[in-house]
Design a protein around this motif. Structure first.
Motif, PDB file in Angstrom:
ATOM      1  N   VAL A 194      36.838 122.452  54.347  1.00  0.00           N
ATOM      2  CA  VAL A 194      36.067 123.744  53.898  1.00  0.00           C
ATOM      3  C   VAL A 194      34.618 123.453  53.843  1.00  0.00           C
ATOM      4  CG1 VAL A 194      35.611 125.161  51.614  1.00  0.00           C
ATOM      5  CG2 VAL A 194      37.914 124.228  51.956  1.00  0.00           C
ATOM      6  N   ALA A 195      34.140 122.478  53.707  1.00  0.00           N
ATOM      7  CA  ALA A 195      32.764 122.100  53.948  1.00  0.00           C
ATOM      8  C   ALA A 195      32.567 122.279  55.443  1.00  0.00           C
ATOM      9  CB  ALA A 195      32.578 120.707  53.704  1.00  0.00           C
ATOM     10  N   ALA A 196      33.342 121.709  56.259  1.00  0.00           N
ATOM     11  CA  ALA A 196      33.149 122.118  57.739  1.00  0.00           C
ATOM     12  C   ALA A 196      33.186 123.546  58.052  1.00  0.00           C
ATOM     13  CB  ALA A 196      34.293 121.286  58.668  1.00  0.00           C
ATOM     14  N   GLY A 197      34.157 124.409  57.391  1.00  0.00           N
ATOM     15  CA  GLY A 197      34.354 125.627  57.816  1.00  0.00           C
ATOM     16  C   GLY A 197      32.870 126.460  57.354  1.00  0.00           C
ATOM     17  N   VAL A 198      32.263 125.983  56.016  1.00  0.00           N
ATOM     18  CA  VAL A 198      31.171 126.540  55.873  1.00  0.00           C
ATOM     19  C   VAL A 198      30.076 126.435  56.975  1.00  0.00           C
ATOM     20  CG1 VAL A 198      29.309 126.478  54.277  1.00  0.00           C
ATOM     21  CG2 VAL A 198      31.544 126.843  53.279  1.00  0.00           C
ATOM     22  N   ALA A 199      29.599 125.169  57.317  1.00  0.00           N
ATOM     23  CA  ALA A 199      28.957 124.728  58.326  1.00  0.00           C
ATOM     24  C   ALA A 199      29.228 125.535  59.766  1.00  0.00           C
ATOM     25  CB  ALA A 199      28.890 123.154  58.519  1.00  0.00           C
ATOM     26  N   GLY A 200      30.475 125.497  59.933  1.00  0.00           N
ATOM     27  CA  GLY A 200      30.723 126.394  61.337  1.00  0.00           C
ATOM     28  C   GLY A 200      30.614 127.871  61.181  1.00  0.00           C
ATOM     29  N   GLY A 201      30.869 128.492  59.915  1.00  0.00           N
ATOM     30  CA  GLY A 201      30.566 129.876  59.893  1.00  0.00           C
ATOM     31  C   GLY A 201      29.008 129.945  59.873  1.00  0.00           C
ATOM     32  N   LYS A 202      27.953 129.114  59.505  1.00  0.00           N
ATOM     33  CA  LYS A 202      26.446 129.367  59.493  1.00  0.00           C
ATOM     34  C   LYS A 202      26.258 129.346  61.065  1.00  0.00           C
ATOM     35  CE  LYS A 202      23.950 129.881  57.037  1.00  0.00           C
ATOM     36  NZ  LYS A 202      23.369 130.997  56.332  1.00  0.00           N
ATOM     37  N   ALA A 203      26.747 128.112  61.730  1.00  0.00           N
ATOM     38  CA  ALA A 203      26.339 127.983  63.185  1.00  0.00           C
ATOM     39  C   ALA A 203      26.884 129.088  64.159  1.00  0.00           C
ATOM     40  CB  ALA A 203      27.034 126.739  63.516  1.00  0.00           C
ATOM     41  N   TRP A 204      28.111 129.635  63.738  1.00  0.00           N
ATOM     42  CA  TRP A 204      28.577 130.623  64.605  1.00  0.00           C
ATOM     43  C   TRP A 204      27.905 132.020  64.388  1.00  0.00           C
ATOM     44  CZ3 TRP A 204      33.843 130.303  66.661  1.00  0.00           C
ATOM     45  CH2 TRP A 204      34.383 131.299  67.584  1.00  0.00           C
ATOM     46  N   TYR A 205      27.268 132.224  63.399  1.00  0.00           N
ATOM     47  CA  TYR A 205      26.412 133.542  63.013  1.00  0.00           C
ATOM     48  C   TYR A 205      25.108 133.280  63.503  1.00  0.00           C
ATOM     49  CZ  TYR A 205      24.004 137.024  60.173  1.00  0.00           C
ATOM     50  OH  TYR A 205      23.278 138.161  59.627  1.00  0.00           O
ATOM     51  N   ALA A 206      24.600 131.936  63.557  1.00  0.00           N
ATOM     52  CA  ALA A 206      23.363 131.780  64.218  1.00  0.00           C
ATOM     53  C   ALA A 206      23.418 132.004  65.738  1.00  0.00           C
ATOM     54  CB  ALA A 206      22.680 130.622  63.766  1.00  0.00           C
ATOM     55  N   ALA A 207      24.520 131.397  66.413  1.00  0.00           N
ATOM     56  CA  ALA A 207      24.907 131.423  67.525  1.00  0.00           C
ATOM     57  C   ALA A 207      24.988 132.968  68.064  1.00  0.00           C
ATOM     58  CB  ALA A 207      25.866 130.635  67.980  1.00  0.00           C
ATOM     59  N   VAL A 208      25.806 133.635  67.399  1.00  0.00           N
ATOM     60  CA  VAL A 208      25.864 135.329  67.797  1.00  0.00           C
ATOM     61  C   VAL A 208      24.428 136.090  67.678  1.00  0.00           C
ATOM     62  CG1 VAL A 208      27.013 137.144  66.859  1.00  0.00           C
ATOM     63  CG2 VAL A 208      28.371 135.263  66.985  1.00  0.00           C
ATOM     64  N   HIS A 209      23.721 135.563  66.722  1.00  0.00           N
ATOM     65  CA  HIS A 209      22.483 136.448  66.767  1.00  0.00           C
ATOM     66  C   HIS A 209      21.378 135.576  67.464  1.00  0.00           C
ATOM     67  CE1 HIS A 209      24.347 137.876  63.244  1.00  0.00           C
ATOM     68  NE2 HIS A 209      24.145 139.281  63.548  1.00  0.00           N
ATOM     69  N   GLN A 210      21.895 134.703  68.361  1.00  0.00           N
ATOM     70  CA  GLN A 210      20.941 133.963  69.306  1.00  0.00           C
ATOM     71  C   GLN A 210      19.484 133.368  68.510  1.00  0.00           C
ATOM     72  OE1 GLN A 210      19.590 136.652  72.008  1.00  0.00           O
ATOM     73  NE2 GLN A 210      21.784 137.234  73.080  1.00  0.00           N
ATOM     74  N   GLY A 211      19.946 132.693  67.327  1.00  0.00           N
ATOM     75  CA  GLY A 211      19.124 132.147  66.470  1.00  0.00           C
ATOM     76  C   GLY A 211      17.933 133.102  65.694  1.00  0.00           C
ATOM     77  N   ARG A 212      18.161 134.265  65.722  1.00  0.00           N
ATOM     78  CA  ARG A 212      17.187 135.303  65.184  1.00  0.00           C
ATOM     79  C   ARG A 212      17.544 135.629  63.599  1.00  0.00           C
ATOM     80  NH1 ARG A 212      18.286 137.893  70.044  1.00  0.00           N
ATOM     81  NH2 ARG A 212      19.433 139.594  68.692  1.00  0.00           N
ATOM     82  N   LYS A 213      18.791 135.101  63.399  1.00  0.00           N
ATOM     83  CA  LYS A 213      19.047 135.358  61.920  1.00  0.00           C
ATOM     84  C   LYS A 213      19.973 134.219  61.430  1.00  0.00           C
ATOM     85  CE  LYS A 213      20.518 139.632  60.678  1.00  0.00           C
ATOM     86  NZ  LYS A 213      21.185 140.917  60.477  1.00  0.00           N
ATOM     87  N   TRP A 214      19.569 133.845  60.127  1.00  0.00           N
ATOM     88  CA  TRP A 214      20.362 132.707  59.630  1.00  0.00           C
ATOM     89  C   TRP A 214      20.800 133.160  58.082  1.00  0.00           C
ATOM     90  CZ3 TRP A 214      20.983 128.187  62.005  1.00  0.00           C
ATOM     91  CH2 TRP A 214      20.232 127.929  63.196  1.00  0.00           C
ATOM     92  N   ASP A 215      20.912 134.496  57.696  1.00  0.00           N
ATOM     93  CA  ASP A 215      21.153 134.849  56.397  1.00  0.00           C
ATOM     94  C   ASP A 215      22.405 135.181  56.142  1.00  0.00           C
ATOM     95  OD1 ASP A 215      20.958 137.083  57.855  1.00  0.00           O
ATOM     96  OD2 ASP A 215      19.859 138.225  56.503  1.00  0.00           O
ATOM     97  N   GLY A 216      23.560 134.758  56.933  1.00  0.00           N
ATOM     98  CA  GLY A 216      24.875 135.054  56.817  1.00  0.00           C
ATOM     99  C   GLY A 216      25.729 133.976  57.371  1.00  0.00           C
ATOM    100  N   TRP A 217      27.076 134.409  57.261  1.00  0.00           N
ATOM    101  CA  TRP A 217      28.049 133.686  57.784  1.00  0.00           C
ATOM    102  C   TRP A 217      29.027 134.498  58.544  1.00  0.00           C
ATOM    103  CZ3 TRP A 217      25.713 132.524  53.301  1.00  0.00           C
ATOM    104  CH2 TRP A 217      25.372 131.042  53.008  1.00  0.00           C
ATOM    105  N   CYS A 218      29.678 133.752  59.524  1.00  0.00           N
ATOM    106  CA  CYS A 218      30.794 134.556  60.396  1.00  0.00           C
ATOM    107  C   CYS A 218      32.163 133.757  60.078  1.00  0.00           C
ATOM    108  CB  CYS A 218      30.511 134.112  61.800  1.00  0.00           C
ATOM    109  SG  CYS A 218      31.967 135.016  62.815  1.00  0.00           S
ATOM    110  N   ILE A 219      32.999 134.574  59.545  1.00  0.00           N
ATOM    111  CA  ILE A 219      34.383 134.158  59.097  1.00  0.00           C
ATOM    112  C   ILE A 219      35.201 133.184  60.437  1.00  0.00           C
ATOM    113  CG2 ILE A 219      35.399 136.280  59.764  1.00  0.00           C
ATOM    114  CD1 ILE A 219      36.042 134.062  56.561  1.00  0.00           C
ATOM    115  N   GLN A 220      35.084 134.083  61.387  1.00  0.00           N
ATOM    116  CA  GLN A 220      35.673 133.077  62.697  1.00  0.00           C
ATOM    117  C   GLN A 220      35.178 131.774  62.914  1.00  0.00           C
ATOM    118  OE1 GLN A 220      37.812 135.079  64.367  1.00  0.00           O
ATOM    119  NE2 GLN A 220      38.440 133.014  65.111  1.00  0.00           N
ATOM    120  N   GLY A 221      33.604 131.503  62.695  1.00  0.00           N
ATOM    121  CA  GLY A 221      33.253 130.145  62.726  1.00  0.00           C
ATOM    122  C   GLY A 221      33.786 129.288  61.484  1.00  0.00           C
ATOM    123  N   PHE A 222      33.987 129.730  60.158  1.00  0.00           N
ATOM    124  CA  PHE A 222      34.679 129.181  59.146  1.00  0.00           C
ATOM    125  C   PHE A 222      36.165 128.844  59.599  1.00  0.00           C
ATOM    126  CE2 PHE A 222      37.246 128.952  55.489  1.00  0.00           C
ATOM    127  CZ  PHE A 222      36.483 128.457  54.645  1.00  0.00           C
TER     128      PHE A 222
END
Length: 498
Positions: free
Chosen positions: A317-345
């Motif tokens: 679960v902890a790895a999923g939270v980190a993956g969701g944040k990293a996936w969200y940042a990658a999708v927005h090319q580092g411009r946004k960090w205020d969300g998570w991506c469920i696919q990354g989780f």
């Protein structure tokens, strides 16, 4: 004749000598007493000594700075204070000055001047006035510099103002003017007691029903405000909406007047139509606890150890939270960090679960995967509802009867309910995996993990086409959907053949 004179006056020389000795003794005692008195008086009142002879002007080299006289341990204070009577040095006649001392100088006066310099010395070395230490109390800006930007943004007092409009047949865009005045201000008006701004909102669909446009007004003084919002300009969409409620199931109340009285609040406490604060955190935690509890029940029903696999699942679960944040940042090319991506989780948790299954969690790998998969999907199905109430991952505005009124915290209108569709997909696939595991048993249901995650990923790629966001990569969804379809078909085939 000289002899007769000396003989006749023989007693006179004797009396004159005694008188002279007595007079000399009295003069010596008086000189000593006067010297002691002058020394004591100089110690007590060095600048205003009465009946003391004026001290000769000292050379600049003879002035002793006051800082040296205050140095502890000098002992000069006791000698100058007269605690020890002033005596003449050995070999010095009473009433005379010691060798090397100027006439009229008082012994011990040099030490007295070292302790308390006269006015002349003070005037020669003036003490500069000490400036107030303004730096001891940090300024507000300096204090705010120590606060992270995101924390200062969340703690700032602001106004969240909303205007309800009816788009009618015109649709987008809508320009709204917001004005406000602080009503509890006393004294003359200050900067931040009034505001006036215009906001333009895109994406309003004609015939979609009542629309709520919301703006955040920052840089205002805390207090009570009277706020007015109204559409303006040629591009304004429709007219102000009348009182009532938005369509089912939100049932958000629409005020009858564009005027409102409100107070400044922090971002997490500011009211936005259709948004329920803290719903996201509550539902996500509920989903995590439900998933872990379901996994524990499945392992206990199959007579497998529970504690060690549960610890590995918590790490997943902890790895999923980190993956969701990293996936969200990658999708927005580092411009946004205020969300998570469920696919990354899903990706982060799946990697850890697969690694644990290969390394050996204390039970067969297939049993561990079979217990973790339905727990993961059902937990996501519960937590995903939080996105709908928090206003994230929203769908496109629509006038379709299948749309549900929801908000992205800026534009509230009828939208495609993509958050609910994803949540229901996760619940459906997780329930199907759970039934399969209960029927086939944990030992034979290892491939259910691959099939369940592949099915959810495939359906999610179709739902993403309804999201209100631009596509970051043109071939992202087709490639992901193709890979998920291949994995789903292969896992079902292998499970049927087993």
């Amino acid at each position: 004749m000289p002899r007769a004179k000396n003989k006749g006056n023989g007693a006179a020389p004797t009396r004159s000598a005694g008188a002279r000795n007595a007079s000399t003794a009295r003069n010596a005692g008086a000189a000593r007493a006067a010297g002691a008195a002058r020394t004591a008086g100089a110690a007590r009142e060095p600048a205003t000594a009465v009946n003391a002879p004026p001290a000769p002007a000292r050379q600049p080299s003879q002035d002793i700075p006051a800082g040296l006289a205050r140095r502890p341990g000098s002992g000069a204070g006791q000698r100058a204070a007269g605690t020890r009577p002033a005596t003449s040095p050995a070999g010095t006649k009473p009433g005379t000055s010691p060798p090397g001392t100027k006439p009229g100088a008082v012994p011990g006066a040099k030490q007295t001047a070292a302790i308390a310099p006269g006015p002349k010395a003070v005037r020669a070395q003036p003490t500069a006035p000490t400036a107030p230490k303004a730096a001891t109390a940090p300024a507000p800006d300096a204090a705010q510099d120590d606060v992270p930007v995101w924390a200062a943004h969340a703690l700032e007092q602001l106004l969240t103002v909303t205007c309800w409009i009816d788009p009618g047949e015109q649709g987008e865009p809508a320009t709204v003017e917001f004005t406000g005045r602080r009503t509890d201000a006393t004294g003359p008006s200050r900067l931040g007691d009034t505001f006036s701004r215009e906001e333009t909102f895109e994406g309003i669909v004609p015939g979609s029903g009542p629309v709520a446009v919301t703006a955040e007004v920052r840089g205002v003084n805390p207090g009570t405000w009277a706020v007015t919002a109204r559409p303006v300009g040629r591009g304004a969409a429709g007219r102000p909406a009348g009182g009532g409620r938005v369509p089912w199931p939100r049932r958000v109340a629409i005020p009858a007047s564009p005027d409102a009285t409100m107070r400044t609040r922090t971002l997490l406490r500011s009211p936005v139509p259709g948004i329920i604060r803290y719903a996201y955190a509550f539902l996500v935690m509920l989903g995590v606890l439900t998933g872990l509890g379901l996994e524990a029940l499945l392992l206990a029903s199959g007579h497998y150890p529970v504690l060690r696999p549960m610890l590995f699942s918590a790490g997943a679960v902890a790895a999923g939270v980190a993956g969701g944040k990293a996936w969200y940042a990658a999708v927005h090319q580092g411009r946004k960090w205020d969300g998570w991506c469920i696919q990354g989780f899903v990706a982060g948790a799946a990697v850890v679960v697969a690694a644990v299954a290969i390394a050996g969690p204390g039970l067969p790998a297939g049993a561990f995967l079979a217990a973790a998969t339905p727990a993961l999907l059902i937990g996501m199905g519960i937590g995903r509802h939080g996105c709908f109430w928090a206003g994230c991952c929203t769908g496109r505005p629509t006038a379709s009867r299948w749309g549900i009124w929801s908000s992205d915290r800026r534009l509230g209108c009828r939208r495609m309910p993509v958050q609910l569709l994803e949540a229901w997909t996760a619940l459906a696939v997780g329930s199907a995996a759970l039934v399969t595991v209960l029927v086939a048993g944990l030992a034979r249901s290892g491939l259910v993990a691959v099939a369940g995650l592949a099915a959810y990923t495939l359906v999610r790629q179709l739902i993403l086409g309804l999201r209100d966001e631009s596509r970051q990569w043109r071939y992202g969804r087709p490639v992901t959907a193709a890979a998920a379809a291949i994995a789903l078909v292969m896992s079902i085939a292998l499970f049927a053949a087993a």
